[in-house]
Design a protein around this motif. Structure first.
Motif, PDB file in Angstrom:
ATOM      1  N   ASN A  53      42.919  32.192  54.740  1.00  0.00           N
ATOM      2  CA  ASN A  53      43.054  31.725  56.117  1.00  0.00           C
ATOM      3  C   ASN A  53      41.907  32.284  56.938  1.00  0.00           C
ATOM      4  N   ILE A  54      41.283  31.424  57.733  1.00  0.00           N
ATOM      5  CA  ILE A  54      40.113  31.792  58.533  1.00  0.00           C
ATOM      6  C   ILE A  54      40.328  31.339  59.973  1.00  0.00           C
ATOM      7  N   ASP A  55      40.009  32.211  60.922  1.00  0.00           N
ATOM      8  CA  ASP A  55      39.854  31.779  62.309  1.00  0.00           C
ATOM      9  C   ASP A  55      38.394  31.388  62.459  1.00  0.00           C
ATOM     10  N   GLY A  57      35.655  30.081  64.831  1.00  0.00           N
ATOM     11  CA  GLY A  57      35.305  29.902  66.233  1.00  0.00           C
ATOM     12  C   GLY A  57      34.130  28.964  66.396  1.00  0.00           C
ATOM     13  N   THR A  61      36.088  28.009  71.051  1.00  0.00           N
ATOM     14  CA  THR A  61      37.385  27.480  70.625  1.00  0.00           C
ATOM     15  C   THR A  61      37.662  27.931  69.202  1.00  0.00           C
ATOM     16  N   VAL A  62      38.859  28.510  68.967  1.00  0.00           N
ATOM     17  CA  VAL A  62      39.216  28.970  67.627  1.00  0.00           C
ATOM     18  C   VAL A  62      40.026  27.894  66.905  1.00  0.00           C
ATOM     19  N   HIS A  63      39.556  27.544  65.712  1.00  0.00           N
ATOM     20  CA  HIS A  63      40.261  26.611  64.837  1.00  0.00           C
ATOM     21  C   HIS A  63      40.881  27.442  63.719  1.00  0.00           C
ATOM     22  N   VAL A  64      42.191  27.350  63.552  1.00  0.00           N
ATOM     23  CA  VAL A  64      42.881  28.082  62.498  1.00  0.00           C
ATOM     24  C   VAL A  64      42.821  27.230  61.237  1.00  0.00           C
ATOM     25  N   LYS A  66      43.290  26.862  57.049  1.00  0.00           N
ATOM     26  CA  LYS A  66      44.027  27.387  55.906  1.00  0.00           C
ATOM     27  C   LYS A  66      43.523  26.710  54.634  1.00  0.00           C
ATOM     28  N   HIS A  79      28.905  29.292  65.907  1.00  0.00           N
ATOM     29  CA  HIS A  79      30.198  29.432  65.247  1.00  0.00           C
ATOM     30  C   HIS A  79      30.322  30.815  64.618  1.00  0.00           C
ATOM     31  N   LYS A  84      41.579  36.036  58.123  1.00  0.00           N
ATOM     32  CA  LYS A  84      42.936  36.490  58.440  1.00  0.00           C
ATOM     33  C   LYS A  84      43.650  36.964  57.174  1.00  0.00           C
TER      34      LYS A  84
END
Length: 109
Positions: A53-55, A57, A61-64, A66, A79, A84
């Motif tokens: 899992n990566i945040d 940016g 804006t943070v894109h979660v 998976k 970016h 995570k």
């Protein structure tokens, strides 16, 4: 992409796994909590989360992201990545881009 993994507690690990006439496929191994600081790529990129899992940016804006998620970015878009969990990221670069640039970003993160 998921064999011979050599995660490092102190730094992210990058490796070119495939180079074609039009792209370079790079594996990035990130341990939980490792951050790739904000940077830009001079050409468009594709980021694919193979595991973890990566945040991700993008310009604030943070894109979660998976496992299985992909995101594309145009050239010169700021970016950053924050792991995570222990993560395997596939980065597709233009053939015109330099893998050494990615290694420099990792070294400076």
């Amino acid at each position: 992409f998921t064999e011979n993994l050599d995660f490092n507690d102190k730094k992210m690990v990058t490796q070119i796994l495939l180079e074609t006439s039009f792209s370079k496929e790079i594996r990035i191994l990130l341990k939980k909590g490792q951050l790739m600081k904000e940077h830009k790529a001079p050409f468009p990129i594709i980021v694919h989360i193979v595991e973890g899992n990566i945040d991700f940016g993008v310009e604030g804006t943070v894109h979660v992201l998976k496992q299985g998620d992909m995101i594309t970015l145009a050239a010169n878009i700021p970016h950053d990545l924050l792991a995570k969990s222990d993560s395997i990221v596939r980065l597709t670069l233009s053939k015109l881009d330099a893998a050494a640039r990615v290694e420099k970003v990792v070294a400076n993160s």
